[in-house]
Design a protein around this motif. Sequence first.
Motif, mmCIF file in Angstrom:
data_model
loop_
_atom_site.group_PDB
_atom_site.id
_atom_site.type_symbol
_atom_site.label_atom_id
_atom_site.label_comp_id
_atom_site.label_asym_id
_atom_site.label_seq_id
_atom_site.Cartn_x
_atom_site.Cartn_y
_atom_site.Cartn_z
ATOM 1 N N ARG A 78 0.827 -1.218 0.000
ATOM 2 C CA ARG A 78 0.000 0.000 0.000
ATOM 3 C C ARG A 78 0.859 1.266 0.000
ATOM 4 N NH1 ARG A 78 -5.218 1.362 0.852
ATOM 5 N NH2 ARG A 78 -5.580 3.492 1.539
ATOM 6 N N GLN A 79 1.835 1.357 0.905
ATOM 7 C CA GLN A 79 2.688 2.543 0.965
ATOM 8 C C GLN A 79 3.517 2.685 -0.306
ATOM 9 O OE1 GLN A 79 2.674 0.259 3.472
ATOM 10 N NE2 GLN A 79 1.773 1.364 5.195
ATOM 11 N N PHE A 80 3.964 1.567 -0.855
ATOM 12 C CA PHE A 80 4.767 1.576 -2.071
ATOM 13 C C PHE A 80 3.963 2.150 -3.239
ATOM 14 C CE2 PHE A 80 6.589 -0.770 -5.770
ATOM 15 C CZ PHE A 80 7.875 -0.263 -5.698
ATOM 16 N N ILE A 81 2.740 1.669 -3.418
ATOM 17 C CA ILE A 81 1.893 2.145 -4.521
ATOM 18 C C ILE A 81 1.504 3.606 -4.297
ATOM 19 C CG2 ILE A 81 -0.325 1.854 -5.687
ATOM 20 C CD1 ILE A 81 0.008 -1.153 -5.298
ATOM 21 N N GLU A 82 1.185 3.992 -3.048
ATOM 22 C CA GLU A 82 0.848 5.389 -2.758
ATOM 23 C C GLU A 82 2.010 6.315 -3.104
ATOM 24 O OE1 GLU A 82 -0.257 5.395 1.369
ATOM 25 O OE2 GLU A 82 -2.371 5.051 0.913
ATOM 26 N N ALA A 83 3.219 5.889 -2.802
ATOM 27 C CA ALA A 83 4.391 6.712 -3.103
ATOM 28 C C ALA A 83 4.590 6.865 -4.607
ATOM 29 C CB ALA A 83 5.633 6.098 -2.463
ATOM 30 N N ILE A 84 4.323 5.816 -5.347
ATOM 31 C CA ILE A 84 4.510 5.870 -6.801
ATOM 32 C C ILE A 84 3.477 6.774 -7.462
ATOM 33 C CG2 ILE A 84 4.403 4.524 -8.944
ATOM 34 C CD1 ILE A 84 5.572 2.178 -7.355
ATOM 35 N N VAL A 85 2.197 6.610 -7.116
ATOM 36 C CA VAL A 85 1.132 7.314 -7.828
ATOM 37 C C VAL A 85 0.794 8.686 -7.257
ATOM 38 C CG1 VAL A 85 0.095 5.155 -8.591
ATOM 39 C CG2 VAL A 85 -0.791 6.266 -6.546
ATOM 40 N N SER A 86 1.433 9.092 -6.149
ATOM 41 C CA SER A 86 1.076 10.378 -5.557
ATOM 42 C C SER A 86 1.285 11.491 -6.576
ATOM 43 C CB SER A 86 1.894 10.646 -4.297
ATOM 44 O OG SER A 86 3.225 10.958 -4.649
ATOM 45 N N PRO A 87 0.465 12.473 -6.649
ATOM 46 C CA PRO A 87 -0.598 12.919 -5.751
ATOM 47 C C PRO A 87 -1.958 12.271 -5.997
ATOM 48 C CG PRO A 87 -0.293 14.527 -7.473
ATOM 49 C CD PRO A 87 0.721 13.437 -7.703
ATOM 50 N N VAL A 88 -2.082 11.337 -6.928
ATOM 51 C CA VAL A 88 -3.342 10.641 -7.161
ATOM 52 C C VAL A 88 -3.619 9.737 -5.960
ATOM 53 C CG1 VAL A 88 -4.567 9.030 -8.674
ATOM 54 C CG2 VAL A 88 -2.985 10.677 -9.648
ATOM 55 N N THR A 89 -4.875 9.724 -5.517
ATOM 56 C CA THR A 89 -5.240 8.889 -4.378
ATOM 57 C C THR A 89 -6.184 7.782 -4.829
ATOM 58 O OG1 THR A 89 -7.090 10.331 -3.837
ATOM 59 C CG2 THR A 89 -5.001 10.780 -2.735
ATOM 60 N N PHE A 90 -6.304 6.772 -3.996
ATOM 61 C CA PHE A 90 -7.237 5.684 -4.264
ATOM 62 C C PHE A 90 -7.929 5.310 -2.972
ATOM 63 C CE2 PHE A 90 -2.941 4.029 -3.813
ATOM 64 C CZ PHE A 90 -3.067 3.084 -2.816
ATOM 65 N N LYS A 91 -9.073 4.600 -3.094
ATOM 66 C CA LYS A 91 -9.889 4.285 -1.929
ATOM 67 C C LYS A 91 -9.338 3.124 -1.124
ATOM 68 C CE LYS A 91 -14.207 5.920 -3.951
ATOM 69 N NZ LYS A 91 -15.524 5.525 -4.438
ATOM 70 N N ASN A 92 -9.064 2.013 -1.783
ATOM 71 C CA ASN A 92 -8.707 0.803 -1.067
ATOM 72 C C ASN A 92 -7.792 -0.057 -1.927
ATOM 73 O OD1 ASN A 92 -8.702 -1.138 0.921
ATOM 74 N ND2 ASN A 92 -10.673 -2.014 0.347
ATOM 75 N N SER A 108 -9.859 9.410 -10.086
ATOM 76 C CA SER A 108 -8.602 8.739 -9.746
ATOM 77 C C SER A 108 -8.355 7.554 -10.666
ATOM 78 C CB SER A 108 -8.622 8.268 -8.300
ATOM 79 O OG SER A 108 -8.729 9.364 -7.431
ATOM 80 N N LYS A 109 -9.416 6.852 -10.994
ATOM 81 C CA LYS A 109 -9.283 5.686 -11.877
ATOM 82 C C LYS A 109 -8.763 6.116 -13.238
ATOM 83 C CE LYS A 109 -12.001 1.716 -13.338
ATOM 84 N NZ LYS A 109 -13.321 1.086 -13.308
ATOM 85 N N ALA A 110 -9.288 7.215 -13.755
ATOM 86 C CA ALA A 110 -8.828 7.720 -15.049
ATOM 87 C C ALA A 110 -7.358 8.117 -14.981
ATOM 88 C CB ALA A 110 -9.683 8.904 -15.481
ATOM 89 N N ALA A 111 -6.960 8.745 -13.881
ATOM 90 C CA ALA A 111 -5.562 9.158 -13.731
ATOM 91 C C ALA A 111 -4.648 7.947 -13.563
ATOM 92 C CB ALA A 111 -5.417 10.088 -12.532
ATOM 93 N N LEU A 112 -5.125 6.912 -12.885
ATOM 94 C CA LEU A 112 -4.313 5.711 -12.677
ATOM 95 C C LEU A 112 -4.153 4.887 -13.954
ATOM 96 C CD1 LEU A 112 -5.687 4.603 -9.209
ATOM 97 C CD2 LEU A 112 -3.383 5.410 -9.688
#
Length: 138
Positions: A78-92, A108-112
């Motif tokens: 979770r922390q790894f993916i959050e660090a990669i995609v930031s500033p985009v956020t996701f729910k779960n 967020s889905k479109a940005a991801l």
Amino acid sequence: MVNTLDMRDLRYLNLFEKITGVRTRYCFEYNNAIIFSVPKNLIPRCLGPDAKNIRRMSEILRKRIKVIPLPRSINDIRQFIEAIVSPVTFKNIEISQNEVILTAGIQSKAALIGRNKRRFLEMQKIIKDFFQKDFKIV
């Protein structure tokens, strides 16, 4: 953790080591940025005073540079993916035996996913290299 490298990645890693003095084996591209993954305690050393090292690398390579903590175990996904995609956020995020499922809102889905699924394919490769799991966005 396995990470496949090509000659361009080796050049990036070599430059990173020369500028920061920190050796790492983990380098990949996501969203037109070069991301280096190092142990968490070495991140301040990589950045340098006032992020001087990262700015210098960014000027040389003419790309954005990010330094993120290296995941120690499967629990750090979770922390790894959050660090990669930031500033985009996701729910779960759901982690099962052989896949990682990311739940996100419409924006967020479109940005991801990105144009022509480019970011999605990049993230699939990263998750496969680091954790040997499939990646899905819901």
